[in-house]
Write an enzyme that holds these catalytic residues in place. Structure first.
Site, PDB file in Angstrom:
ATOM      1  N   TRP A  43     -13.416   4.256   2.289  1.00  0.00           N
ATOM      2  CA  TRP A  43     -12.994   2.927   1.839  1.00  0.00           C
ATOM      3  C   TRP A  43     -13.083   1.922   2.976  1.00  0.00           C
ATOM      4  CZ3 TRP A  43     -12.044  -0.028  -2.241  1.00  0.00           C
ATOM      5  CH2 TRP A  43     -11.190  -1.124  -2.124  1.00  0.00           C
ATOM      6  N   HIS A  94     -13.338 -14.306 -22.339  1.00  0.00           N
ATOM      7  CA  HIS A  94     -13.363 -13.005 -23.024  1.00  0.00           C
ATOM      8  C   HIS A  94     -13.043 -13.193 -24.510  1.00  0.00           C
ATOM      9  CE1 HIS A  94     -13.892 -10.448 -19.546  1.00  0.00           C
ATOM     10  NE2 HIS A  94     -12.775 -10.817 -18.965  1.00  0.00           N
ATOM     11  N   ARG A  98     -19.201  -4.926 -12.542  1.00  0.00           N
ATOM     12  CA  ARG A  98     -19.339  -6.007 -13.525  1.00  0.00           C
ATOM     13  C   ARG A  98     -19.021  -7.379 -12.917  1.00  0.00           C
ATOM     14  NH1 ARG A  98     -14.929  -3.966 -17.745  1.00  0.00           N
ATOM     15  NH2 ARG A  98     -16.463  -2.306 -17.722  1.00  0.00           N
ATOM     16  N   ARG A 152     -15.286  -1.477   3.661  1.00  0.00           N
ATOM     17  CA  ARG A 152     -14.603  -2.763   3.870  1.00  0.00           C
ATOM     18  C   ARG A 152     -15.039  -3.392   5.195  1.00  0.00           C
ATOM     19  NH1 ARG A 152     -10.569  -5.567   1.054  1.00  0.00           N
ATOM     20  NH2 ARG A 152      -8.722  -4.901   2.214  1.00  0.00           N
ATOM     21  N   HIS A 202     -11.048 -17.816 -17.388  1.00  0.00           N
ATOM     22  CA  HIS A 202     -11.716 -16.508 -17.358  1.00  0.00           C
ATOM     23  C   HIS A 202     -11.311 -15.691 -18.595  1.00  0.00           C
ATOM     24  CE1 HIS A 202     -13.348 -12.820 -15.462  1.00  0.00           C
ATOM     25  NE2 HIS A 202     -12.358 -12.239 -16.129  1.00  0.00           N
ATOM     26  N   GLU A 203     -10.015 -15.621 -18.843  1.00  0.00           N
ATOM     27  CA  GLU A 203      -9.529 -14.827 -19.982  1.00  0.00           C
ATOM     28  C   GLU A 203      -9.982 -15.431 -21.311  1.00  0.00           C
ATOM     29  OE1 GLU A 203      -8.483 -11.971 -19.479  1.00  0.00           O
ATOM     30  OE2 GLU A 203      -8.203 -12.222 -17.332  1.00  0.00           O
ATOM     31  N   TYR A 232     -25.781  -0.494 -18.069  1.00  0.00           N
ATOM     32  CA  TYR A 232     -26.676  -1.604 -17.705  1.00  0.00           C
ATOM     33  C   TYR A 232     -28.113  -1.318 -18.109  1.00  0.00           C
ATOM     34  CZ  TYR A 232     -22.613  -3.420 -15.360  1.00  0.00           C
ATOM     35  OH  TYR A 232     -21.353  -3.907 -15.118  1.00  0.00           O
ATOM     36  N   ARG A 250       0.830  -1.216   0.000  1.00  0.00           N
ATOM     37  CA  ARG A 250       0.000   0.000   0.000  1.00  0.00           C
ATOM     38  C   ARG A 250       0.866   1.269   0.000  1.00  0.00           C
ATOM     39  NH1 ARG A 250      -2.499  -4.267   0.860  1.00  0.00           N
ATOM     40  NH2 ARG A 250      -4.707  -4.448   0.374  1.00  0.00           N
ATOM     41  N   GLU A 254     -17.659 -10.750 -18.251  1.00  0.00           N
ATOM     42  CA  GLU A 254     -16.883 -11.351 -17.171  1.00  0.00           C
ATOM     43  C   GLU A 254     -17.356 -12.764 -16.828  1.00  0.00           C
ATOM     44  OE1 GLU A 254     -14.224 -10.047 -16.351  1.00  0.00           O
ATOM     45  OE2 GLU A 254     -14.571  -8.087 -17.281  1.00  0.00           O
ATOM     46  N   HIS A 301      -7.780  -2.221 -10.362  1.00  0.00           N
ATOM     47  CA  HIS A 301      -8.849  -1.598 -11.135  1.00  0.00           C
ATOM     48  C   HIS A 301      -9.060  -0.116 -10.824  1.00  0.00           C
ATOM     49  CE1 HIS A 301      -9.299  -5.893 -11.398  1.00  0.00           C
ATOM     50  NE2 HIS A 301     -10.132  -5.774 -12.420  1.00  0.00           N
TER      51      HIS A 301
HETATM   52  O1  X8Z Z   1      -9.634  -8.515 -13.109  1.00  0.00           O
HETATM   53  C1  X8Z Z   1     -10.101  -9.633 -13.235  1.00  0.00           C
HETATM   54  C2  X8Z Z   1      -9.736 -10.465 -14.455  1.00  0.00           C
HETATM   55  C3  X8Z Z   1      -9.562  -9.652 -15.669  1.00  0.00           C
HETATM   56  S1  X8Z Z   1     -11.038  -8.964 -16.241  1.00  0.00           S
HETATM   57  C4  X8Z Z   1      -8.445 -11.206 -14.171  1.00  0.00           C
HETATM   58  N1  X8Z Z   1     -10.898 -10.158 -12.268  1.00  0.00           N
HETATM   59  C5  X8Z Z   1     -11.222  -9.420 -11.061  1.00  0.00           C
HETATM   60  C6  X8Z Z   1     -10.009  -9.194 -10.175  1.00  0.00           C
HETATM   61  O2  X8Z Z   1      -8.973  -9.826 -10.396  1.00  0.00           O
HETATM   62  O3  X8Z Z   1     -10.088  -8.386  -9.250  1.00  0.00           O
HETATM   63  C7  X8Z Z   1     -11.558 -11.448 -12.321  1.00  0.00           C
HETATM   64  C8  X8Z Z   1     -12.382 -11.550 -11.074  1.00  0.00           C
HETATM   65  C9  X8Z Z   1     -12.251 -10.242 -10.336  1.00  0.00           C
HETATM   66 ZN    ZN Z   2     -12.342 -10.389 -17.025  1.00  0.00          ZN
END
Ligand code: X8Z
Ligand code: ZN
Length: 635
Positions: free
Chosen positions: A469, A371, A506, A473, A367-368, A209, A171, A395, A497
């Site tokens: 935040w 996409h 999402r 949490r 997961h990838e 949405y 952090r 997703e 993110h």
């Molecule tokens: O960021 C992602 C993927 C790419 S869209 C690896 N995910 C989130 C995260 O890692 O925080 C997938 C689930 C949640």
């Molecule tokens: Zn993803």
């Protein structure tokens, strides 16, 4: 035919503008087709520059990416401007109306001031660079990047203090360095979005949405699923107190955020060994077996590709195998956070992932690939429709597949476990593993954009960023800061993110609807038996159903797309609850009434016993104790 009209602009001054809006729908179609060809080119150029930067972080590549993003914004502005010359809101062709509504909705590209737009893009790439190049020095000779080292440390270490040092260190080198940049970013992003006709950036994101009750729907969903989370939390809290010592945190409160096997406490699957309900059963963690069989990153992607192919879906093209980055290179900085890339030329699709040989990464691989499968399925749609029915759909695709892949029955089919036992205890073990992945995530997936929306709307100003935040949490996740946090810190931006500016709700949506899709595809493949045992492998009926929905891209409102697969047109938690039903009962039996926590974060002295800051109550008590022991010694 053209129509005379009068537009009244009520901006700073009231100005009447005479204009001729074009009503000719044939001309409009031609315009949209021409735009589409150019959009493919401009998007290709931008994505290529972004790929180059993401797979090789240098100043030069960063600048080239910013330059291309400005070109793309300029193009979007011009298209929006020209599209506004049409009387598109009156078109009889619904599809054409939808296309135009997309062409004029250009997000932050609407920023009228080019210098500010450049600054906005620059800040974003600065934040990305800080995040992706950060390293934590735990000692003079031990400096660790997030991937793979810190991630692995969180998965494997059970040393309270080492975890704490890594938690705090990360952090310090990420979020803390970005607070000023983020404040500037919020102001600029909002200014741009306002020019696009939305109240603030959060309102713009929610508009994707297209659901007037979206926020209320999320509250309802969260409330429905909360009891499951609260029970998982209570069970985990009890086990972690046994492991780390009852003095570390109270039996009725939040769990310190660094003890859950993940840097952000977002999924808890790495605690499986601590939490396994029936220890005498064979392990369902296939990491050791993957290593024993000399799995490689490529092999993991091949396993996933083969699953899609078995459903009659589209295989990865050669370009995918030739140009993807499937392992972390050791000669340059890269953005390690996994992502999937559509180059908009209908042939180039890539994944970028610093893949490790673990079961967790095998799931991320799927997961990838989900996409990419979506990209492949909708590649012939116009550019404006090359997206998920809503962002949550995108997703969900790979996750739906991995719900099948992770069943012990499937892992046996692909040779990753032997001799599957099928009894109630094995079921509970399996569902615990899945819950640590899926249920543990729900409040995290829910709260990130609660925070961001409140920042974008101005409800949370800069001097409350970190406080807000932790309020969220503590309240939703029931995790607490393991050391005192202040407004010097900026913990939200320690999560990818936030600096990368990827919306997060999402994932919450995805974690709910993926179970709806799983149930629908299992029904289509005529499998009876519990939902958590269903594996749609090799079932072409399920594959066709899914492909048909993916092919649509975002050309139809999402409820219609969902209807095609599941016969439902709303998000609901029933499939998820059905899936976890046996575990829910088991957890309730284990916990009894020892569940839950107060919303508020613990006061600094109770959560941080090592802290030397004594408060007004503990100081007199301490003095009394010293006096008492002195008297005792004298006697
Ligand atoms: O960021 C992602 C993927 C790419 S869209 C690896 N995910 C989130 C995260 O890692 O925080 C997938 C689930 C949640
Ligand atoms: Zn993803």
């Amino acid at each position: 035919m053209e129509m005379k009209c009068v537009l009244v602009f009520l901006l700073l001054t009231t100005t009447s503008v005479l204009c001729d809006l074009i009503t000719d729908e044939e001309a409009a179609k031609q315009f949209a087709d021409d735009v589409n060809i150019k959009a493919e080119e401009v998007n290709f150029r931008y994505v290529s520059a972004a790929w180059t930067y993401n797979t090789n972080i240098t100043q030069e590549n960063q600048e080239a990416m910013v330059a291309e993003s400005l070109r793309l914004a300029e193009f979007d502005q011009e298209v929006a401007h020209n599209a506004s010359a049409f009387f598109w809101t009156n078109f009889t062709d619904t599809n054409l109306r939808r296309i135009f509504s997309r062409l004029v909705d250009i997000g932050t590209a609407a920023m009228p001031d080019t210098e500010k737009l450049e600054r906005l893009n620059h800040i974003q790439s600065e934040m990305r660079t800080i995040y992706s190049t950060g390293e934590v020095c735990l000692s003079e000779s031990e400096c660790l990047p997030l991937d793979p080292d810190l991630t692995r440390l969180f998965a494997e270490s059970r040393d309270y203090d080492r975890l704490l040092a890594a938690w705090q260190g990360w952090r310090d080198v990420s979020g803390k360095k970005m607070k000023d940049l983020y404040e500037e970013f919020v102001a600029l992003s909002n200014e741009a979005i306002l020019a696009n006709g939305y109240e603030d950036t959060g309102a713009y994101w929610r508009s994707w949405y297209d659901t007037p009750t979206f926020e209320e729907d999320l509250v309802d969903l969260f409330e429905t699923l909360k009891p499951l989370y609260v029970n998982l939390h209570a069970y985990t809290r009890k086990k972690l107190r046994e492991l780390y010592g009852a003095d570390k945190f109270p039996s009725t409160g939040q769990i310190p955020a660094h003890l859950l096997g993940n840097m952000w406490a977002q999924t808890w699957n790495n605690l499986y060994d601590v939490l396994e309900p029936y220890q005498n059963k064979d392990s369902i963690d296939v990491t050791p077996e993957m290593i024993r069989q000399n799995f490689t990153a490529i092999k993991m992607f091949e396993v996933s590709d083969e699953f899609f192919e078995s459903l009659g879906m589209i295989k990865m093209p050669d370009s995918f195998w030739n140009y993807s980055m499937l392992s972390k290179p050791d000669d340059r900085d890269v953005v390690c956070h996994a992502s999937a890339w559509d180059f908009y030329n209908r042939q180039d699709f890539r994944v970028k992932q610093c893949t490790e040989i673990t079961m967790e990464d095998l799931i991320t691989v799927h997961h990838e690939m989900g996409h990419i499968e979506y990209f492949l399925q909708y590649k012939d749609q116009p550019v404006v429709y090359r997206g998920g029915a809503n962002p949550g759909f995108h997703e969900a695709v790979g996750d739906v597949i991995s719900l099948s892949v992770q069943t012990p029955e499937h892992l046996e089919k692909i040779g990753l476990i032997q001799n599957v036992t099928n009894d109630n205890e094995a079921d509970i073990n399996f569902l615990m593993r899945m819950a640590l992945q899926k249920i543990a995530f729900l409040p995290f997936g829910y709260l990130i954009d609660q925070w961001r929306w409140s920042v974008f709307s101005g409800e949370t100003p800069k001097d409350k960023y970190n406080e807000k935040w932790w309020d969220l949490r503590c309240k939703y996740q029931g995790v607490s800061p393991p050391v005192t946090r202040t407004e010097e810190d900026f913990d939200p931006a320690a999560k990818f993110h936030i600096p990368n500016n990827t919306p997060y709700i999402r994932y919450f949506v995805s974690f709910v609807i993926q179970f709806q899709f799983h149930r629908a595809l299992c029904n289509a493949s005529e499998q009876s038996g519990p939902l958590h045992h269903c594996d749609i492998y090799r079932n072409q009926l399920a594959g066709t159903k899914l492909s048909d929905m993916l092919k649509l891209g975002s050309s139809l409102p999402w409820p219609e797309a969902m209807m095609m697969v599941s016969g439902e047109d709303k998000m609901n938690g029933t499939a998820l609850m059905e899936y976890f039903q046996p575990l829910t009962e088991w957890l309730q039996e284990q916990n009894g009434n020892d569940i839950g926590w107060e919303d508020a974060c613990p006061k600094p002295d109770t959560k941080d016993p090592s802290s030397s800051n004594m408060n007004v109550i503990s100081l007199p008590l301490f003095m009394a104790a010293v006096l008492y022991s002195l008297l005792k010694i004298r006697n």
